[in-house]
Every structure is written in structure tokens, then in C-alpha cells.
Write an enzyme that holds these catalytic residues in place. Structure first.
Site, PDB file in Angstrom:
ATOM      1  N   SER A 187       0.813  -1.214   0.000  1.00 16.35           N
ATOM      2  CA  SER A 187       0.000   0.000   0.000  1.00 16.35           C
ATOM      3  C   SER A 187       0.853   1.274   0.000  1.00 16.35           C
ATOM      4  O   SER A 187       0.368   2.345  -0.354  1.00 16.35           O
ATOM      5  CB  SER A 187      -0.944   0.017   1.203  1.00 16.35           C
ATOM      6  OG  SER A 187      -0.209  -0.098   2.416  1.00 16.35           O
ATOM      7  N   ASP A 207      -3.127   5.970  11.588  1.00 15.65           N
ATOM      8  CA  ASP A 207      -2.284   5.666  10.429  1.00 15.65           C
ATOM      9  C   ASP A 207      -1.042   6.549  10.485  1.00 15.65           C
ATOM     10  O   ASP A 207      -1.086   7.728  10.133  1.00 15.65           O
ATOM     11  CB  ASP A 207      -3.062   5.919   9.137  1.00 15.65           C
ATOM     12  CG  ASP A 207      -2.294   5.449   7.903  1.00 15.65           C
ATOM     13  OD1 ASP A 207      -1.087   5.158   8.035  1.00 15.65           O
ATOM     14  OD2 ASP A 207      -2.892   5.383   6.822  1.00 15.65           O
ATOM     15  N   HIS A 258       1.373   5.461   6.322  1.00 18.28           N
ATOM     16  CA  HIS A 258       1.096   6.052   5.008  1.00 18.28           C
ATOM     17  C   HIS A 258       1.270   7.567   5.087  1.00 18.28           C
ATOM     18  O   HIS A 258       1.471   8.125   6.169  1.00 18.28           O
ATOM     19  CB  HIS A 258      -0.326   5.697   4.558  1.00 18.28           C
ATOM     20  CG  HIS A 258      -0.533   4.231   4.367  1.00 18.28           C
ATOM     21  ND1 HIS A 258      -1.031   3.414   5.354  1.00 18.28           N
ATOM     22  CD2 HIS A 258      -0.296   3.424   3.302  1.00 18.28           C
ATOM     23  CE1 HIS A 258      -1.108   2.163   4.915  1.00 18.28           C
ATOM     24  NE2 HIS A 258      -0.646   2.148   3.668  1.00 18.28           N
TER      25      HIS A 258
END
Length: 407
Positions: free
Chosen positions: A135, A374, A377
Site C-alpha cells: 500500500s 495511520d 502512510h
């Protein structure tokens, strides 16, 4: 008449040396003596030009001995003065002019250019750029789509060829830039080697990782002109890190296996595939390194957080940290035949604790649960834009494959 007493030779020698040296040596040393009150920089200029610096005024000093010597001006005029009349048999040698620095041509491609999305698309004309990985590579893929789209006067000339919208659930996207007949694609591959399942006696399935077999999406890799690979973040999750009944090599399923060694063998598997299947005369291959996560007080699934960060960090252990994964990557690429371009972004991202989504998810400006933040990312626009700028710079600075010139 009584004889004149002779001067002892021990006294005559110094007097004779002083008598001879004054008319010959003093004119040569006078310019240096007059600059003795200036700064060290001025002294070095005198040694080169025999004239005082135009920006430095000499301090008043006692008049020099009456020796034939031209007057020394306090400032250099706009045009250099004529050379002084030589009054001694040993005049100072003229300074040797230093050669001017070589000029860099305006079209020198060795200089790093500012990112130019139009030029990037022109270089990709008729080609396929594919990002393969987890990702984090999808994060970079989304960044690249955004910055290239800005170069299009007609935004409808960019579209996903299957009509898909980008989502976590789908692992393959192909975006077409019709005006340039090129595509930017993403292929999901968490490990670059093959994920599989095994069934126990109770017919329950358990995931396995075949570290000696390349990922089943590899057939798509062969068709790309520019490839950008990554892996790393999934090697810290669950069974991957613990290594219990998960890693498989050949017919052997290891009950326990060191995850760092599994990572090393997996990268060797990937490297062998690249060496065997990719032609450096036709394709460019990048490996984008590990990007730093910034969890405080835990990991992604154990209460780690990074909310409230508004500035980069410039101190602490994380700044100088360098993960073992990157040393393994460097080792694997260093042994390859194919000239893979390592995009090492690890230390770049060490600073950016402020660049993660944190508690902000896909629900617009609403915050998501603080229990799972998160911090791995990256927000867009943000850090992945710089990775794509580096890829563009590399394609500009490095020569293109031979096959590109023949299209």
C-alpha cells in the site's frame, strides 16, 4: 704613519650583507611591508597582485626609507594602473592569471531539473510505468496520478481503463493518458514473493509465504517499460514477523523462521527473477526503499499514535536510524546483473513525523478511531510527491534504454 687597523672579519661580514641587501631586497619587500596593517585576506591579495585590495584602506604609517619606489595608491582605480618603472635588477614577477571556471552549458542534462509533468509524460509517450508493491506503493501511485494529471488541459483524457475507482480492496489499476498513449499502473504485491494457503488436517486454511517463488503477478511486470518496486511494511505484521508456521521454501514449511532471513531470501528470489527476465536495454527498474513510520507508544494495531504533529522532527534516535531491511536491500541489489536504481528514501522520511494521516481517514475532515491511527502512510500532497520527483530526475539524468530511442 701608523697602519690603519683592519676591521675584524666577524664584524665586516654582517655589515657587508646589510649594505648589499638594502638596495636589492627592500624594494621587493616594500609592498608587503606596507600591507602589514591589513587583514590576512588583504595580505594574500598583495601576494597575488602586488597592489592593495580595492575594499581595504591601509592604515597610516611612518614614511618608508628613501628608496626609489613608485607611490602606492590607497585604492585601485577602475582600470589597472601601468606597471611601475623597474628600479632594481630583480623586479617582482607578474602574477599568473587564474583560468576562469568552466561554464555549465544551459542545456546540460547533468543538472537536476525542476519537476515538469508535461516533460515527464512526453518521456513516457507510448510506454507503461508500473508500480509494484504494498500500500505504500499505492500511496506513491496515487501521488503520481495527481501530479501528472495537472499537466493535462483536458482532464477527461486521463481515465482508468476498466472504469475502476481506487480502493484498498482492488489490487490492479491501469490509468491511461490518451494524449501521450502511455499508462501508469499499480499491481499489488505485499512481499514480491508468492503468498499462498495451506490446509491442515481439519481442512482449515492458513496463509503461507513461499520465499523461493516470485509473486504470481510477475507476468504483468514483464510488459512494463518503467518498474517501481517496494516491499517492507508487511514484513512487520503478525506471522510474518514472528515466523511461526508461515515461511515455506520448496516443500519445507518452517515451524519457526527468522523474519530478517526470510526477507533476505525473498529479495534474492525477486533479484534472480529480474536478472533473468528483464532486459536493461529495454526497461528501467527502480526499487523504492523503506519509508519510516512514526508511531508513539505502540504499533499500528497496539495503540500507537502520531496525532497532533505539526512540524518535522530534527532530533532523536529516529533521525539517524537505518533499518536492517535497507541493508538487506542494498546487499541484494549490489549482487545483481541488472542495473536496478535504488531510490533510498529512508533517511528523507525519518524527519517527517508530521506527514501521516494519523486520525484523519477517508471520511472527509472527520476523525476516525484513535485506537488505530495511520502513522505509516502519507498525506497527499506530501512526501510521496518527492519520491516521484526523484524518479523523474533519474529518468532525465540517466540515459534511456536503447529500445526507447528506436520507437
Amino acid at each position: 704613519m701608523p697602519p690603519v687597523p683592519r676591521l675584524p672579519w666577524r664584524l665586516a661580514a654582517p655589515l657587508l650583507a646589510a649594505f648589499v641587501s638594502v638596495p636589492f631586497i627592500l624594494p621587493l619587500a616594500l609592498p608587503l611591508l606596507r600591507s602589514s596593517s591589513t587583514s590576512p585576506r588583504a595580505l594574500s591579495q598583495h601576494r597575488l597582485s602586488w597592489l592593495p585590495s580595492p575594499l581595504i584602506q591601509t592604515a597610516p604609517m611612518a614614511p618608508p626609507p628613501r628608496v626609489p619606489s613608485p607611490p602606492l595608491p590607497m585604492q585601485i582605480p577602475a582600470s589597472p594602473p601601468p606597471p611601475p618603472m623597474q628600479t632594481t635588477p630583480f623586479p617582482p614577477p607578474p602574477p599568473s592569471p587564474s583560468p576562469p571556471p568552466p561554464e555549465t552549458p544551459a542545456n546540460d542534462d547533468r543538472r537536476v531539473r525542476r519537476f515538469n509533468a508535461t516533460d515527464f509524460l512526453a518521456r513516457l509517450r507510448g510506454k507503461r510505468l508500473m508500480l509494484v508493491g504494498d500500500s505504500m506503493n499505492r500511496n506513491q501511485f496515487e501521488s503520481l496520478l495527481c501530479i501528472l494529471r495537472e499537466a493535462l488541459p483536458d482532464k477527461t483524457r486521463m481515465f482508468e481503463t476498466h472504469g475502476y475507482r481506487i480502493s484498498k480492496g482492488r489490487g490492479y489499476f491501469v490509468f491511461k493518458f490518451a494524449d501521450y498513449d502511455c499508462t501508469v499502473e499499480f499491481v499489488r504485491s505485499h512481499f514480491l514473493v508468492r503468498e499462498g494457503v495451506r490446509f491442515n488436517r481439519q481442512r482449515n486454511s492458513n496463509p503461507i509465504l513461499q520465499i523461493d517463488r516470485v509473486d504470481k503477478t510477475a507476468n504483468r511486470w514483464k510488459k512494463a517499460d518503467v518498474l517501481v518496486f517496494n516491499t517492507g511494511h508487511w514484513w512487520t505484521h503478525g506471522k510474518t514477523a514472528r515466523g511461526k508456521n508461515y515461511h515455506k521454501e520448496g516443500d519445507t514449511l518452517y515451524p519457526h523462521f527468522d523474519s530478517a532471513e526470510a526477507y533476505r531470501r525473498a529479495l534474492k528470489t525477486w533479484a534472480r527473477w529480474i536478472d533473468k527476465n528483464m532486459d536493461p536495454a529495454r526497461s528501467v527498474v527502480f526499487y523504492r526503499g523503506y519509508s519510516t513510520a512514526h508511531f508513539r507508544g505502540g504499533d499500528w494495531d497496539s495503540g500507537g499514535s502520531c496525532n497532533g504533529e505539526t512540524e518535522p522532527t530534527f532530533k532523536g534516535a529516529i533521525i539517524d536510524s537505518y533499518p536492517l531491511k535497507m541493508r538487506i536491500v542494498e546487499e541484494a541489489i549490489g549482487r545483481m546483473r541488472f542495473p536496478v536504481r535504488l531510490l533510498n528514501v529512508t533517511k528523507l522520511t525519518n524527519f517527517r513525523r508530521d506527514g501521516h494521516p494519523s486520525v484523519h481517514g477517508k471520511a472527509g475532515d472527520k476523525k476516525v478511531s484513535k485506537r488505530k491511527q495511520d502513522c505509516s502512510h502519507w498525506c497527499l500532497p506530501g512526501v510521496p510527491d518527492a519520491w516521484n520527483e526523484l524518479i523523474y530526475a533519474s529518468l532525465v539524468l540517466e540515459p534511456n534504454p536503447v529500445a526507447w530511442e528506436k520507437r
